[in-house]
Design a protein around this motif. Structure first.
Motif, PDB file in Angstrom:
ATOM      1  N   GLU A  68       8.237   6.406  10.435  1.00  0.00           N
ATOM      2  CA  GLU A  68       8.882   6.128   9.154  1.00  0.00           C
ATOM      3  C   GLU A  68       8.579   7.264   8.185  1.00  0.00           C
ATOM      4  OE1 GLU A  68       8.913   2.682   5.660  1.00  0.00           O
ATOM      5  OE2 GLU A  68       7.817   2.358   7.547  1.00  0.00           O
ATOM      6  N   SER A  69       9.584   7.726   7.469  1.00  0.00           N
ATOM      7  CA  SER A  69       9.399   8.845   6.559  1.00  0.00           C
ATOM      8  C   SER A  69       8.605   8.422   5.326  1.00  0.00           C
ATOM      9  CB  SER A  69      10.757   9.398   6.119  1.00  0.00           C
ATOM     10  OG  SER A  69      11.460   9.949   7.211  1.00  0.00           O
ATOM     11  N   LEU A  70       7.820   9.353   4.804  1.00  0.00           N
ATOM     12  CA  LEU A  70       7.074   9.090   3.578  1.00  0.00           C
ATOM     13  C   LEU A  70       7.974   9.092   2.352  1.00  0.00           C
ATOM     14  CD1 LEU A  70       3.848  11.239   4.102  1.00  0.00           C
ATOM     15  CD2 LEU A  70       4.040   8.748   4.197  1.00  0.00           C
ATOM     16  N   ILE A  71       9.030   9.908   2.395  1.00  0.00           N
ATOM     17  CA  ILE A  71       9.945  10.016   1.268  1.00  0.00           C
ATOM     18  C   ILE A  71      11.373  10.130   1.781  1.00  0.00           C
ATOM     19  CG2 ILE A  71       8.308  11.051  -0.348  1.00  0.00           C
ATOM     20  CD1 ILE A  71       9.442  13.790   0.386  1.00  0.00           C
ATOM     21  N   GLY A  72      12.333   9.817   0.920  1.00  0.00           N
ATOM     22  CA  GLY A  72      13.740   9.992   1.244  1.00  0.00           C
ATOM     23  C   GLY A  72      14.245  11.326   0.733  1.00  0.00           C
ATOM     24  N   GLU A 171      -1.097   6.457   7.647  1.00  0.00           N
ATOM     25  CA  GLU A 171      -2.200   5.566   8.026  1.00  0.00           C
ATOM     26  C   GLU A 171      -2.867   4.980   6.784  1.00  0.00           C
ATOM     27  OE1 GLU A 171      -4.810   7.944  10.365  1.00  0.00           O
ATOM     28  OE2 GLU A 171      -3.414   8.140  12.057  1.00  0.00           O
ATOM     29  N   LEU A 172      -3.107   5.810   5.787  1.00  0.00           N
ATOM     30  CA  LEU A 172      -3.746   5.332   4.566  1.00  0.00           C
ATOM     31  C   LEU A 172      -2.870   4.319   3.840  1.00  0.00           C
ATOM     32  CD1 LEU A 172      -5.182   8.726   3.257  1.00  0.00           C
ATOM     33  CD2 LEU A 172      -6.490   6.818   4.212  1.00  0.00           C
ATOM     34  N   LEU A 173      -1.582   4.598   3.741  1.00  0.00           N
ATOM     35  CA  LEU A 173      -0.681   3.676   3.056  1.00  0.00           C
ATOM     36  C   LEU A 173      -0.546   2.359   3.811  1.00  0.00           C
ATOM     37  CD1 LEU A 173       2.122   6.141   1.914  1.00  0.00           C
ATOM     38  CD2 LEU A 173       0.362   5.080   0.498  1.00  0.00           C
ATOM     39  N   VAL A 178      -3.839   3.544  -1.376  1.00  0.00           N
ATOM     40  CA  VAL A 178      -2.924   4.425  -2.103  1.00  0.00           C
ATOM     41  C   VAL A 178      -3.681   5.520  -2.847  1.00  0.00           C
ATOM     42  CG1 VAL A 178      -1.108   2.683  -2.303  1.00  0.00           C
ATOM     43  CG2 VAL A 178      -2.861   2.858  -4.093  1.00  0.00           C
ATOM     44  N   ALA A 179      -4.921   5.238  -3.238  1.00  0.00           N
ATOM     45  CA  ALA A 179      -5.710   6.268  -3.919  1.00  0.00           C
ATOM     46  C   ALA A 179      -6.021   7.412  -2.959  1.00  0.00           C
ATOM     47  CB  ALA A 179      -7.004   5.668  -4.471  1.00  0.00           C
ATOM     48  N   GLY A 180      -6.408   7.083  -1.721  1.00  0.00           N
ATOM     49  CA  GLY A 180      -6.674   8.120  -0.727  1.00  0.00           C
ATOM     50  C   GLY A 180      -5.431   8.903  -0.388  1.00  0.00           C
ATOM     51  N   ALA A 181      -4.298   8.195  -0.250  1.00  0.00           N
ATOM     52  CA  ALA A 181      -3.031   8.872   0.044  1.00  0.00           C
ATOM     53  C   ALA A 181      -2.655   9.810  -1.099  1.00  0.00           C
ATOM     54  CB  ALA A 181      -1.924   7.845   0.271  1.00  0.00           C
ATOM     55  N   GLY A 182      -2.903   9.363  -2.329  1.00  0.00           N
ATOM     56  CA  GLY A 182      -2.570  10.187  -3.482  1.00  0.00           C
ATOM     57  C   GLY A 182      -3.347  11.496  -3.515  1.00  0.00           C
ATOM     58  N   LYS A 183      -4.592  11.468  -3.043  1.00  0.00           N
ATOM     59  CA  LYS A 183      -5.387  12.698  -3.005  1.00  0.00           C
ATOM     60  C   LYS A 183      -4.776  13.712  -2.043  1.00  0.00           C
ATOM     61  CE  LYS A 183      -9.792  10.483  -4.173  1.00  0.00           C
ATOM     62  NZ  LYS A 183     -11.156  10.142  -3.686  1.00  0.00           N
ATOM     63  N   LEU A 184      -4.297  13.237  -0.899  1.00  0.00           N
ATOM     64  CA  LEU A 184      -3.701  14.141   0.079  1.00  0.00           C
ATOM     65  C   LEU A 184      -2.325  14.620  -0.372  1.00  0.00           C
ATOM     66  CD1 LEU A 184      -4.605  12.390   3.461  1.00  0.00           C
ATOM     67  CD2 LEU A 184      -5.936  14.018   2.119  1.00  0.00           C
ATOM     68  N   LEU A 185      -1.610  13.766  -1.089  1.00  0.00           N
ATOM     69  CA  LEU A 185      -0.286  14.138  -1.585  1.00  0.00           C
ATOM     70  C   LEU A 185      -0.368  15.072  -2.787  1.00  0.00           C
ATOM     71  CD1 LEU A 185       1.429  10.644  -1.372  1.00  0.00           C
ATOM     72  CD2 LEU A 185       2.153  12.673  -0.089  1.00  0.00           C
ATOM     73  N   VAL A 284       8.612   4.060  -8.578  1.00  0.00           N
ATOM     74  CA  VAL A 284       7.411   3.248  -8.726  1.00  0.00           C
ATOM     75  C   VAL A 284       6.264   3.984  -8.051  1.00  0.00           C
ATOM     76  CG1 VAL A 284       6.280   1.073  -8.145  1.00  0.00           C
ATOM     77  CG2 VAL A 284       8.679   1.075  -8.875  1.00  0.00           C
ATOM     78  N   GLN A 285       5.253   4.334  -8.838  1.00  0.00           N
ATOM     79  CA  GLN A 285       4.117   5.099  -8.346  1.00  0.00           C
ATOM     80  C   GLN A 285       2.911   4.186  -8.182  1.00  0.00           C
ATOM     81  OE1 GLN A 285       3.609   8.175 -11.306  1.00  0.00           O
ATOM     82  NE2 GLN A 285       5.181   9.471 -10.396  1.00  0.00           N
ATOM     83  N   PHE A 286       2.229   4.306  -7.040  1.00  0.00           N
ATOM     84  CA  PHE A 286       1.058   3.490  -6.732  1.00  0.00           C
ATOM     85  C   PHE A 286      -0.214   4.291  -6.985  1.00  0.00           C
ATOM     86  CE2 PHE A 286       4.606   2.143  -4.111  1.00  0.00           C
ATOM     87  CZ  PHE A 286       4.590   0.764  -4.224  1.00  0.00           C
ATOM     88  N   VAL A 287      -1.054   3.797  -7.891  1.00  0.00           N
ATOM     89  CA  VAL A 287      -2.277   4.519  -8.255  1.00  0.00           C
ATOM     90  C   VAL A 287      -3.505   3.919  -7.593  1.00  0.00           C
ATOM     91  CG1 VAL A 287      -3.791   5.140 -10.180  1.00  0.00           C
ATOM     92  CG2 VAL A 287      -1.298   5.297 -10.437  1.00  0.00           C
ATOM     93  N   ALA A 288      -3.644   2.598  -7.619  1.00  0.00           N
ATOM     94  CA  ALA A 288      -4.832   1.952  -7.057  1.00  0.00           C
ATOM     95  C   ALA A 288      -4.477   0.547  -6.583  1.00  0.00           C
ATOM     96  CB  ALA A 288      -5.948   1.871  -8.096  1.00  0.00           C
TER      97      ALA A 288
END
Length: 318
Positions: A68-72, A171-173, A178-185, A284-288
């Motif tokens: 599944e794609s992370l973004i469109g 995997e993180l999402l 979402v906080a861990g994913a945000g660091k990598l993104l 919609v942005q996920f922070v924590a």
């Protein structure tokens, strides 16, 4: 940033260009490193161009293996524009493109359309029919057509000792991190879509929500309640630059009432009870993550928990 959808749209004499090629799924820290290097290489007067695809090539070639794609596509264009590059060539990955040989791809896309001077790719880059082309193939073609090739090393996480990748972010999402994913993104994980009418139960409970259409773009994290932001981009006929609101975000099927057949993303904008977002396009942005999704025994416990959730969201967003 200029967006082209096929080589024929690129005007004559567009180059010279420094081209970064890849799927750019997520436009994460690793991708940004390649694009930043491209901007450095182009400092002497060339344009910086990202060549990418409207879908993961595996969606056509091996759909059973396609993640599944992370973004469109809409999100990808927005995120690439934010990097400050000059143009994106968003190729439609269809059978015609898949059948191009590595030589034909380079000749018609990179050289003929973009006037490429330098190409940047990751070390796992493959291109051309059957994935026959490798970075070494690209170097050989560069010698023929007169461009250089740079292979950019992966960005590594010092803490985890693992390369930054779209797989790791998924995997993180999936775990709700979402906080861990945000660091990598290098930015908050997000989804994008149109606000549609729902059951309006949130309004009845005192917490009106903006429900995103099920055909939204982006990877939806694990079920639960999250702190984040809603960015209102307006409607199709009245776009806006984006107004950001703090939001409590719910992901799931509403197990307390058990009447939502598919997972949905809905965002309660804090302190804005009369805002009308129907028909608007929002991010919609996920922070924590605040908590997981649970079923409550009655409406009163649910309302009490929602009040607590809102306070936790305020704290998480500072």
């Amino acid at each position: 940033m200029i967006v082209f959808h096929e080589p024929a749209e690129v005007p004559a004499g567009f180059g010279p260009s420094v081209v970064a090629i890849g799927k750019f799924d997520g436009v994460h820290a690793g991708h940004r490193a390649i694009l930043e290097r491209a901007r450095v290489d182009a400092a002497t007067g060339a344009k910086v161009v990202a060549v990418t695809f409207d879908r993961n090539p595996l969606a056509l070639l091996r759909p059973e293996l396609c993640p599944e794609s992370l973004i469109g596509a809409t999100q990808k264009i927005q995120l690439l524009a934010e990097t400050g590059i000059d143009a994106t060539l968003m190729l439609r990955f269809d059978e015609q493109l898949a059948d191009l040989s590595p030589h034909a791809f380079v000749e018609h896309v990179l050289v003929g359309a973009l006037g490429v001077r330098t190409v940047l790719v990751g070390d796992d880059f493959r291109f051309g029919k059957g994935g026959a082309g490798t970075p070494e193939t690209l170097r050989e073609l560069g010698a023929e057509f007169g461009f250089s090739v740079e292979v950019i090393a992966d960005v590594q996480s010092r803490d985890a000792g693992r390369r930054v990748s779209s797989t790791w972010i998924r995997e993180l999402l999936t775990d709700g991190d979402v906080a861990g994913a945000g660091k990598l993104l290098g930015r908050p994980a997000s989804v994008w879509g149109e606000v549609v009418h729902g059951l309006k139960r949130g309004r009845e409970l005192g917490f009106p929500t903006a429900n995103l259409s099920p055909d939204l773009e982006g990877f939806v994290p694990a079920d639960g309640v999250y702190a984040g932001w809603l960015i209102d981009e307006g409607s199709a006929d009245r776009l806006r630059s984006g107004i950001r609101y703090p939001a409590a975000i719910s992901v799931g099927t509403n197990p307390t009432f058990d009447d939502v057949p598919v997972r949905q993303v809905e965002a309660h904008v804090l302190d804005e009870t009369e805002i009308d977002l129907y028909g608007h396009r929002v991010e919609v942005q996920f922070v924590a993550r605040v908590r997981g999704m649970v079923a409550f025994e009655g409406i009163d416990p649910l309302i009490a928990q929602m009040q607590t959730d809102v306070e936790h969201v305020r704290a998480a967003l500072g």
